[in-house]
Structures are given as structure tokens and as C-alpha cells.
Write an enzyme that holds these catalytic residues in place. Structure first.
Site, short mmCIF file in Angstrom:
data_model
loop_
_atom_site.label_atom_id
_atom_site.label_comp_id
_atom_site.label_asym_id
_atom_site.label_seq_id
_atom_site.Cartn_x
_atom_site.Cartn_y
_atom_site.Cartn_z
N SER A 1 0.86 -1.19 0.00
CA SER A 1 0.00 0.00 0.00
C SER A 1 0.89 1.24 0.00
CB SER A 1 -0.88 0.00 1.26
OG SER A 1 -1.45 1.28 1.47
N TYR B 1 -2.27 -0.69 10.07
CA TYR B 1 -2.34 -1.13 8.68
C TYR B 1 -1.00 -0.85 7.98
CZ TYR B 1 -4.23 -1.37 3.89
OH TYR B 1 -4.47 -1.68 2.58
#
Lengths: 244, 91
Positions: A139, A152
């Protein structure tokens, strides 16, 4: 040589389903799992009731034994695995000092541990078969700091470190390992943003829009393909220029 | 899981043949080795060991190193045979 076998974690919806669809179109046979079925899975099983080119099973990524049994079933069916796409992830967002320990554990378990376990059970046979390809879905949050996504981000940065180390280790066995770091694209995760947050993101993106799951999947197919045959240990950022 | 447990002798013989096969596939000569030989002395690298374990898993449907045995404890051919023997006998 038979068709290449791609195993995609979390391929029932969202980006995982887009990658699975692209893989099928590119001629791979596809094995994927998720906790529950979804319209994409039902559609593929209707088209291919015998499971000749598409295999899905319900698997919870917390369960290492279930991951192993899934890989064994795929190997039994198609003789092994050529490409692994570690896509399964969960997003638990919010201020870190207020985050429940259960949410931290859940994010670490699914985004990191499950993907490492899946890779661990696939790699010996890839080494034995003389090659393969591993793609970790990272990401932009692994690369840039953003408030509200600390756990995350930690898991995705962990996957990037895993990518580099494993690329060194497995290169001599002709196994390439890369990361793909999507920026913000139209997905369930982005659907949770407010209009104002979305407008701010779009303004910060040189290409002036959110991406699409298909655009991210196209990059994934490239990294899996022979066209990327000399690329390993890298993180490809696909974000419309957000992090440039 | 296993259909009929192999004997200790069969385990050792299968492992010795698998080591030789992995080495030959890499174009290496297979040196004479006894069970006290260090795996590294046979010419096996750590990745060859991974290939060997995959091959043995195809044969016996087990991977003792996934949960039960740390691979770092396996240094000799005898260690490897013991790891499989103990795992098979415990199932």
C-alpha cells in the site's frame, strides 16, 4: 507445459477479484479463497462448474492448517503453484491510541501472518519445480505516513521488508518476489471516506482522480508476467503520482 | 496424511535417494555419504533442502518443519532421517 497456476488470497471481491479476473483472462488457472463467497466467485463457478480453471474454497486466514490444506488441494488438483498473490488484508482504521488490542491483533494476523504462512507453505514446491513468482499487495501507506492507519501501515511495510529479504533468498531458485503498492482506488475501503476526504485525495493526486481496481490489477499481471522477468525485490507504486 | 507408515529403513532409504536426486538435478556429482555426514558436505544448499522437503512431502504428505521441528536442528543426514521418523511415528 500446462497452464500456469495462480493462487490469490482474498480473491472473492475488490482488488483480489480484479486480479483473479485478469489472471483468468491472461490464461492462468486460478485458485483463491476467502472467508465467504461473493458474487464474483458465484459467477465463476456458474461458468466453470467442474472447476477446471477456477477453484475457490472457504478459508479463514487465521487458520494456518486451513491455509496448508488449501495449498495441498490446489497442488493435488493442478500439480503445484506457479504464482502466489498475497492480497488478503483487513483495514481497521482509527486513532492508534484508541485502537482496541483485538483490532491490532486482527490486522497483524491477517495482513502479515496469514500471508507469510501462505508463502511458507507454497515456497518449497516452487523451489522444487524450479521457479515461480510471489506478489505481495502492499500500500502507499507503507511508504508515506498517514494518520489513522498506523497498524495497517506497519503490516504493509512489513510485507515490503518481507519482499526484499525473500527476493534475495529465493532469487537463486528462479523465484521472483515483488510488492505492489496501490494508492487510493475505488474500493470498499475508499467508500468509507467522507466526500471531503475523497476530494482532498483527488486534489493531492497528480492524475487528478482515484484509480480503479482494474488499473491496479493490470500492474499485478505485469509483475507476474515474463515481461517482468528481471524484476525482483521491488515495490511498484501505482498511485496516480500521489507519492511522487 | 500417510497411508501405511514406512519403516525406519524405508525412511532412510527414501531420504538418501531424494538427496541424490536433488543433487543430480542440479548437475552435481553425488558424493558417498553416511548418515553422520553433514548435509552441507553432501553439497546441499538451504534451497536444495527446501526442494528436498517438498519432494518428501509429495511422497509422504507431511512437512515436519512446518510446526514440529526447527530446521536449524537438522545438520546431518541422520538428523533429517530422525526428524521424519519421529514425526511419522507420532502421527
Amino acid at each position: 507445459m500446462g497452464d500456469q497456476v495462480a493462487l490469490i488470497s482474498g480473491g472473492s471481491r475488490g482488488l483480489g477479484a480484479a486480479i483473479a479476473r485478469r489472471c483468468l483472462r491472461a490464461g492462468y488457472v486460478v485458485a483463491t479463497f476467502s472467508r465467504s463467497t461473493a458474487p464474483f466467485v458465484d459467477e465463476q463457478r456458474d461458468k466453470d462448474p467442474a472447476g477446471a480453471r477456477f477453484y475457490w474454497a472457504p478459508v479463514d486466514g487465521h487458520d494456518a492448517g486451513a491455509l496448508k490444506r488449501f495449498v495441498d488441494a490446489v497442488s493435488e488438483r493442478w500439480g503445484g503453484v506457479d504464482a502466489v498473490v498475497n492480497n488478503a488484508a483487513v483495514g481497521r482504521f482509527g486513532a492508534f491510541p484508541l485502537m482496541r488490542l483485538q483490532d491490532i491483533d486482527e490486522t497483524l494476523q491477517l495482513n502479515l501472518r496469514a500471508n507469510l504462512v501462505l508463502t511458507r507453505v507454497c515456497v518449497p514446491s516452487m523451489v522444487s519445480r524450479g521457479g515461480g513468482c510471489i506478489l505481495n499487495i502492499s500500500s502507499v501507506n507503507a511508504i508515506r505516513g498517514n494518520a489513522g492507519v498506523a497498524t495497517y501501515s506497519a503490516t504493509k511495510a512489513g510485507l515490503d521488508g518481507f519482499t526484499r529479504a525473500l527476493a534475495r533468498e529465493l532469487g537463486p531458485s528462479n523465484i521472483r518476489v515483488n510488492s505492489l503498492a496501490p494508492g487510493y482506488f475505488q474500493s470498499e475501503m475508499v467508500a468509507g471516506l467522507t466526500d471531503r476526504q475523497t476530494r482532498t485525495l483527488v486534489r493531492s493526486t497528480p492524475l487528478g482522480r482515484l484509480g480503479t481496481a482494474d488499473e491496479i490489477a493490470d500492474a499485478a499481471i505485469f509483475l507476474l508476467s515474463p515481461a517482468a522477468g528481471f524484476i525482483t525485490g521491488q515495490t511498484l507504486v501505482v498511485d496516480g503520482g500521489l507519492t511522487c | 496424511m500417510l497411508n501405511g507408515k514406512p519403516t525406519d529403513g524405508e525412511i532412510e532409504q527414501t531420504i538418501r535417494l531424494a538427496i541424490a536426486d536433488v543433487l543430480r538435478r542440479r548437475g552435481h556429482e553425488v558424493p558417498p555419504f553416511d548418515e553422520d555426514a553433514l548435509l552441507v558436505e553432501t553439497g546441499l544448499t538451504s534451497l536444495d533442502l527446501a526442494a528436498l522437503i517438498a519432494r518428501l512431502e509429495q511422497r509422504w504428505k507431511i512437512d515436519p518443519f512446518l510446526e514440529a521441528v526447527p530446521i536449524t536442528e537438522v545438520r546431518t543426514v541422520a538428523d533429517l532421517c530422525r526428524a521424519y521418523r519421529d514425526f511419522i511415528n507420532s502421527t
